[in-house]
Structure formats: structure tokens, C-alpha cells
Design a protein around this motif. Structure first.
Motif, PDB file in Angstrom:
ATOM      1  N   HIS A 171     -30.413  23.146  29.691  1.00  0.00           N
ATOM      2  CA  HIS A 171     -30.278  23.692  31.046  1.00  0.00           C
ATOM      3  C   HIS A 171     -29.017  23.170  31.729  1.00  0.00           C
ATOM      4  CE1 HIS A 171     -31.221  24.924  35.143  1.00  0.00           C
ATOM      5  NE2 HIS A 171     -30.918  23.688  35.514  1.00  0.00           N
ATOM      6  N   TRP A 172     -28.861  21.840  31.767  1.00  0.00           N
ATOM      7  CA  TRP A 172     -27.733  21.262  32.490  1.00  0.00           C
ATOM      8  C   TRP A 172     -26.414  21.494  31.767  1.00  0.00           C
ATOM      9  CZ3 TRP A 172     -28.731  20.772  37.214  1.00  0.00           C
ATOM     10  CH2 TRP A 172     -29.980  20.359  37.659  1.00  0.00           C
ATOM     11  N   GLU A 201     -25.509  25.231  32.403  1.00  0.00           N
ATOM     12  CA  GLU A 201     -25.068  25.435  33.786  1.00  0.00           C
ATOM     13  C   GLU A 201     -23.659  24.887  33.996  1.00  0.00           C
ATOM     14  OE1 GLU A 201     -26.562  23.376  37.742  1.00  0.00           O
ATOM     15  OE2 GLU A 201     -27.840  25.105  37.250  1.00  0.00           O
ATOM     16  N   ALA A 255     -20.997  27.015  32.088  1.00  0.00           N
ATOM     17  CA  ALA A 255     -20.744  28.298  32.764  1.00  0.00           C
ATOM     18  C   ALA A 255     -19.771  28.101  33.927  1.00  0.00           C
ATOM     19  CB  ALA A 255     -22.049  28.898  33.259  1.00  0.00           C
ATOM     20  N   ALA A 256     -19.944  27.017  34.664  1.00  0.00           N
ATOM     21  CA  ALA A 256     -19.018  26.722  35.755  1.00  0.00           C
ATOM     22  C   ALA A 256     -17.622  26.417  35.221  1.00  0.00           C
ATOM     23  CB  ALA A 256     -19.543  25.539  36.571  1.00  0.00           C
ATOM     24  N   THR A 270     -27.357  24.853  22.355  1.00  0.00           N
ATOM     25  CA  THR A 270     -27.050  25.439  23.650  1.00  0.00           C
ATOM     26  C   THR A 270     -26.303  26.758  23.446  1.00  0.00           C
ATOM     27  OG1 THR A 270     -26.802  23.210  24.545  1.00  0.00           O
ATOM     28  CG2 THR A 270     -25.937  25.031  25.876  1.00  0.00           C
TER      29      THR A 270
END
Length: 213
Positions: A135-136, A139, A142-143, A180
Motif C-alpha cells: 500500500h505505502w 502510493e 505513484a506520487a 508491488t
């Protein structure tokens, strides 16, 4: 340039970064493996050298240097080429932001000591721990993709290799280890594929380290 001694763990993202940086600067170094799986970083002997009990730590020129980005800055001051950050203020700030997105926003949430704490102290299942990691990581990546894409060229910032690229490769290595998804990161995966073929990056790969097992 005198030999340096790098205290590292072969799979540590931060250690991987510093191996790349030393290779790029052409600095010869010896390695002292600190096996995080067996808590060797917590021994009294290692804590006496590095009170944080973390890797990497670089001994060079009589100094004991910690924190990978601080080590990059030190190496840049010692060996000018290739520079790890642009000289102009705006590009420099952008490169630092890209590097810090990995080093401060993604990596700290997903390093080994955090994952261990989730499992051993908080009683989370391995499935839950792996889900936390993905998850982290997803995220943050993506940023990073969105931040890098507008100014990316051959490298994350135009056609100049920088510390952002040094931070990228180890992070994607570990992201793949934990399955991931990377399909929506065309800029990052394109640049990573090119970088991993460069000798300085290839020689720093975890599988190439003597302590890998």
C-alpha cells in the motif's frame, strides 16, 4: 582517494544507494556486512560506532558517516564528478524532492524494523504486513511518477543523472520483491531498466554482494 569502509546489509535500500554512489564516484571501498536478520546492528560493538544502530554507515577520511542522503552530500564534496544534484536552485530543489519522496516518504514506512514491529509487537499476520508494504510503496511510487514525468528525460531529471536515480533503483528492487504492481509507472520503470544496466548500478545489486544468501 583512500579506501573507505562501508557497513551495510546487502538488501538494505539505503545501503544499496550508497554502494551505487560510491561506484559512481569511483571510490574504492571495503564492506563489513551487518546482518539485520540476526540483529547484528544492535550489538554493543556496532552501537558504539553508530548509536542509531542502522545501516549504512561509511567510514572515510577518519569520519563516521550515517544517513544515505547525508553520505551523498559528503561524497559530492569530496569528488565533483558526477554531481548528484544540479547546481541551479530550482532543478536542485526538484531533484532533492524526488530523492526525499523515496528516502523519507516510502522507505521509512517499509523498512525491515517497521515490518518486524508490525508482525512481532502488534501481532499482524504476514499477509497484513505484506499488504501494508504494498500500500505505502504503491502510493509513494505513484506520487514519484507524477512528480518525475514532466521533467524526466534519460534520467529522472532531464538527461543528468542525480541522487533521485540512485534512490529509485533500490526502491523498485524491493518493490518487486514484495510484488508491488508497477504497471502504471512507465517513467520510473523505463529509467530503472536503463539504470540497472550501468556498471555502477549493476555492481551494487544485492545479488552481487558477497554477503548475499
Amino acid at each position: 582517494m583512500p579506501d573507505a569502509l562501508l557497513h551495510d546489509y546487502f538488501r538494505s535500500s539505503a545501503s544499496y544507494r550508497v554502494r551505487i554512489a560510491l561506484n559512481l564516484k569511483g571510490i574504492s571501498y571495503r564492506q563489513h556486512a551487518v546482518d539485520l536478520r540476526h540483529d547484528e546492528q544492535k550489538t554493543a560493538e556496532y552501537r558504539a560506532l553508530n548509536p542509531q544502530a542502522l545501516v549504512p554507515m561509511l567510514e572515510m577520511n577518519g569520519e563516521r558517516l550515517t544517513q544515505s542522503l547525508a553520505i551523498f552530500d559528503y561524497l559530492d564534496a569530496q569528488v565533483k564528478e558526477p554531481p548528484f544534484v544540479p547546481s541551479e536552485p530550482r532543478p536542485r530543489a526538484h531533484v532533492l524532492a524526488l530523492a526525499l519522496t523515496v528516502a523519507c516518504d516510502i522507505h521509512p514506512l517499509n523498512n525491515l524494523r517497521v515490518l518486524r514491529y508490525l508482525k512481532t509487537e502488534l501481532g499482524q499476520s504476514q499477509e497484513a504486513v505484506d499488504s501494508w508494504y504494498r500500500h505505502w510503496c504503491a502510493e509513494g511510487l505513484a506520487a514519484l511518477e507524477a512528480l518525475a514525468a514532466p521533467t524526466a528525460g534519460e534520467f529522472l531529471y532531464g538527461d543528468q543523472l542525480s541522487m533521485a536515480d540512485i534512490c529509485l533503483v533500490p526502491q523498485l528492487y524491493n518493490a518487486r520483491r514484495l510484488d508491488t504492481p508497477l504497471d502504471d509507472l512507465p517513467t520510473l520503470t523505463r529509467i530503472d531498466a536503463m539504470l540497472t544496466q550501468l556498471p555502477a548500478f549493476a555492481a551494487a545489486h544485492p545479488d552481487k554482494q558477497e554477503s548475499a544468501s
